[in-house]
Design an enzyme around this catalytic site. Structure first.
Site, PDB file in Angstrom:
ATOM      1  N   ASP A  98       0.849  -1.180   0.000  1.00 49.10           N
ATOM      2  CA  ASP A  98       0.000   0.000   0.000  1.00 49.10           C
ATOM      3  C   ASP A  98       0.892   1.241   0.000  1.00 49.10           C
ATOM      4  O   ASP A  98       1.868   1.301   0.753  1.00 49.10           O
ATOM      5  CB  ASP A  98      -0.863  -0.004   1.269  1.00 49.10           C
ATOM      6  CG  ASP A  98      -2.342   0.171   0.951  1.00 49.10           C
ATOM      7  OD1 ASP A  98      -3.147  -0.680   1.370  1.00 49.10           O
ATOM      8  OD2 ASP A  98      -2.658   1.162   0.264  1.00 49.10           O
ATOM      9  N   ASP A 199      -3.120   4.491  -2.440  1.00 50.89           N
ATOM     10  CA  ASP A 199      -4.213   4.862  -1.550  1.00 50.89           C
ATOM     11  C   ASP A 199      -4.723   6.276  -1.831  1.00 50.89           C
ATOM     12  O   ASP A 199      -3.923   7.206  -1.959  1.00 50.89           O
ATOM     13  CB  ASP A 199      -3.679   4.807  -0.103  1.00 50.89           C
ATOM     14  CG  ASP A 199      -4.716   5.173   0.920  1.00 50.89           C
ATOM     15  OD1 ASP A 199      -5.626   4.357   1.122  1.00 50.89           O
ATOM     16  OD2 ASP A 199      -4.621   6.273   1.483  1.00 50.89           O
ATOM     17  N   GLU A 250      -6.434   3.699  -6.162  1.00 57.74           N
ATOM     18  CA  GLU A 250      -7.757   3.743  -5.547  1.00 57.74           C
ATOM     19  C   GLU A 250      -8.329   5.115  -5.869  1.00 57.74           C
ATOM     20  O   GLU A 250      -7.813   6.120  -5.399  1.00 57.74           O
ATOM     21  CB  GLU A 250      -7.657   3.563  -4.035  1.00 57.74           C
ATOM     22  CG  GLU A 250      -9.023   3.535  -3.403  1.00 57.74           C
ATOM     23  CD  GLU A 250      -9.025   3.901  -1.932  1.00 57.74           C
ATOM     24  OE1 GLU A 250      -8.275   4.803  -1.545  1.00 57.74           O
ATOM     25  OE2 GLU A 250      -9.782   3.298  -1.179  1.00 57.74           O
ATOM     26  N   HIS A 314     -11.050  -3.961   2.736  1.00 58.37           N
ATOM     27  CA  HIS A 314     -11.044  -3.652   4.174  1.00 58.37           C
ATOM     28  C   HIS A 314     -11.889  -2.428   4.507  1.00 58.37           C
ATOM     29  O   HIS A 314     -12.088  -2.102   5.676  1.00 58.37           O
ATOM     30  CB  HIS A 314      -9.598  -3.432   4.616  1.00 58.37           C
ATOM     31  CG  HIS A 314      -8.986  -2.234   3.979  1.00 58.37           C
ATOM     32  ND1 HIS A 314      -8.696  -2.159   2.622  1.00 58.37           N
ATOM     33  CD2 HIS A 314      -8.682  -1.032   4.472  1.00 58.37           C
ATOM     34  CE1 HIS A 314      -8.214  -0.977   2.336  1.00 58.37           C
ATOM     35  NE2 HIS A 314      -8.203  -0.258   3.442  1.00 58.37           N
ATOM     36  N   ASP A 315     -12.373  -1.726   3.463  1.00 62.98           N
ATOM     37  CA  ASP A 315     -13.206  -0.538   3.714  1.00 62.98           C
ATOM     38  C   ASP A 315     -14.680  -0.813   3.489  1.00 62.98           C
ATOM     39  O   ASP A 315     -15.520   0.045   3.789  1.00 62.98           O
ATOM     40  CB  ASP A 315     -12.826   0.589   2.733  1.00 62.98           C
ATOM     41  CG  ASP A 315     -11.485   1.210   3.049  1.00 62.98           C
ATOM     42  OD1 ASP A 315     -10.837   1.697   2.116  1.00 62.98           O
ATOM     43  OD2 ASP A 315     -11.071   1.173   4.221  1.00 62.98           O
TER      44      ASP A 315
END
Ligand code: TEU
Ligand code: CA
Length: 544
Positions: A98, A199, A250, A314-315
């Protein structure tokens, strides 16, 4: 179209703090991931995406970094990380990390220096503004707090944060910041990692002058601002193009047209992207909406850029709960969603636990939750005088903690995740839903994922095939083809809790088909399919 390894890859996302704890502190660790590499390799995946493990005060579970060059002790040592990378490579897999560079932690030395004085050399590494009419410089709200501005008494200015107060945004307009980030990226790439998941990359550029928003609640003003693609092109020139890597951005609030600016083959920016038209703008399953989004993204990118396919991470809460059916049809539903993600155009991602059909969770109290986004919103809404129980109930379905409960390995205490007290409670259904049980059953969700991934390796039509939706107006059926070098696959999905009638579309001759895979175990190779009553959450793929 240039063919490269990453286009044929399947990615497995490891939220390491919830994956496997080996020292009993209740938090997953890299040593735990090391011990499960064979499990991941046996699934058949090619790439592991590791959520941030860099040194961090952990206000946002590692997305608030205070040192990009070291790992947080609870994750493990750099030696263990080096061993992990080597063991991943030895198994023929790749590791992407990440990259969180829109912001740092407020404990990062860069920010501590920047906030120390208006005259400090690093003052301009972050975004500082004077009050306007005695208050915040504008009316924007952040993802995790009512305002994007926090007052700093010491220097009498506000600083900007797109997320939590503890996550000040870096000033990407400052070339010194960009150079520092590029140097850090080279440090990790030269260690041998195979790419980055970038990210919140849509937020790097900020609009000139920070004008008030007409609707402060519609926070898309934080994203896709002028200057962003110049930064990404420079990042590509300075770093990315010099390594054979995968880069996935993202990018919230992008359309296919906007998305193409990130991933167009001629753009020299990124390879592919997670867009959130589904995850952010489709709170529950809407088949018609989903099919329309898929077709629009296919037409927008086809032949020019590469899409990514995922339904959770994970979100976002677990797909079988949010988009499928996690009750009596959990197994067929999990398999149907997987069939869809792995046969739609784009690179498929598997979020840990999805491969055994792990579900969302409903803990009884806000104190059972950890997610800063949820806790901040709860405090904000209750602070406005709203009923706490009603606020809590309203936040449960989309709480990010739904996907962050520990991986369920077996039916022993804490699902085999930890011998200590897990940092977040284990989903109580772990006795029925766990890896051990799925590995024992030939027709488990895990075994189905293995088959889907093996099919992708053996059939390039799943990767490169042209896509055509044959069911655009149907609210339950999703029937589409993938066509490649004379081979035609027909994917038939009944996304409903009831039987749905299916008629073989024109252009397909009943009896000519070959069954590729089915999520109900009683489907036979020579079944006739001119007319079918597809059962709840039934999925089939035929080759014509
Ligand atoms: O999320 C970025 C972000 O914008 C998310 O809020 C995303 O747009 C939204 O969840 C889509 O529904 C990244 C990380 O994935 C998240 O865990 C971090 O909290 C956030 O950035 C800040 O780093
Ligand atoms: Ca641990």
């Amino acid at each position: 179209m240039v063919q490269t390894w990453w286009k044929e890859a399947v990615v497995y996302q490891v939220y390491w703090r919830s994956f496997m704890d080996t020292n009993g502190d209740g938090c997953g660790d890299l040593q735990g991931l090391l011990g499960k590499l064979d499990y991941i390799r046996d699934l058949g995946v090619d790439v592991i995406w590791l959520n941030p493990a860099y040194t961090s005060p952990d206000k946002d579970n590692g997305y608030d970094i205070s040192d990009y060059y070291s790992l947080m002790p609870k994750a493990g040592s750099m030696e263990i990380w080096e061993t992990l990378l080597s063991e991943i490579h030895q198994r023929g897999m790749k590791l992407i990390m990440d990259l969180v560079v829109n912001h740092t932690s407020d404990q990062h030395p860069w920010f501590l220096e920047s906030r120390s004085s208006r005259d400090h050399a690093k003052r301009d590494w972050y975004i500082w503004k004077d009050p306007k009419d005695g208050r915040e410089p504008n009316n924007w709200r952040s993802y995790f707090s009512p305002s994007t501005w926090t007052w700093d008494e010491q220097t009498g200015q506000y600083y900007f944060h797109s997320f939590a107060v503890e996550q000040p945004d870096l000033n990407w307009a400052n070339p010194e910041v960009r150079e520092a980030i590029y140097a850090m990226m080279r440090y990790w790439l030269e260690k041998g990692i195979d790419g980055f998941r970038l990210d919140a990359i849509a937020l790097l550029a900020k609009p000139e002058g920070y004008p008030d928003a007409s609707d402060p609640q519609d926070i898309r003003y934080l994203t896709n601002n002028p200057g962003l693609h110049e930064y990404l092109r420079e990042m590509n020139e300075q770093v990315l193009r010099h390594f054979d890597i995968l880069t996935v951005g993202e990018a919230a609030f992008v359309s296919p047209e906007e998305g193409l600016k990130y991933v167009g083959e001629d753009r020299q920016e990124l390879h592919t992207l997670f867009h959130f038209e589904v995850a952010d703008e489709m709170p529950s399953w809407d088949m018609l909406r989903f099919k329309e989004i898929q077709t629009r993204w296919y037409e927008g990118l086809q032949g020019k850029g590469w899409n990514s396919q995922f339904l959770n991470n994970h979100d976002h809460t677990r797909q079988v709960t949010r988009y499928g059916s996690d009750g009596k049809y959990r197994v067929p539903s999990a398999k149907l969603l997987a069939t869809m993600v792995h046969t739609l155009p784009g690179m498929p991602y598997i979020y840990q636990g999805e491969e055994i059909g792990m579900t969302g969770v409903r803990f009884p109290s806000i104190d059972d939750y950890d997610d800063i986004a949820m806790k901040n919103r709860y405090r904000e809404e209750v602070g406005k005088g709203r009923d706490p129980e009603a606020v809590f109930e309203s936040l449960l379905p989309l709480s990010r903690d739904n996907s962050r409960t520990p991986m369920q390995w077996d039916d022993s205490p804490n699902a085999g995740f930890s011998t200590g007290t897990p940092w977040i409670k284990v989903n109580p259904n772990y006795k029925e839903i766990n890896v051990k049980r799925d590995l024992e059953q030939p027709n488990s969700i895990y075994r189905y994922y293995q088959q889907l991934i093996a099919l992708r390796k053996a059939n390039k039509v799943m990767v490169y095939g042209d896509y055509l939706d044959l069911s655009a107006g149907d609210p339950h059926l999703y029937v589409y083809t993938r066509t490649w070098e004379g081979e035609r696959w027909l994917v038939i999905l009944n996304h409903a809790d009831h039987d749905t009638a299916f008629t073989l579309p024109d252009g397909f001759e009943d009896g000519k088909q070959e069954l590729v895979i089915a999520n109900y175990d009683d489907v036979h190779r020579d079944d006739r399919i001119a007319q079918l009553a597809l059962r709840p959450h039934e999925a089939r793929i035929y080759r014509f």
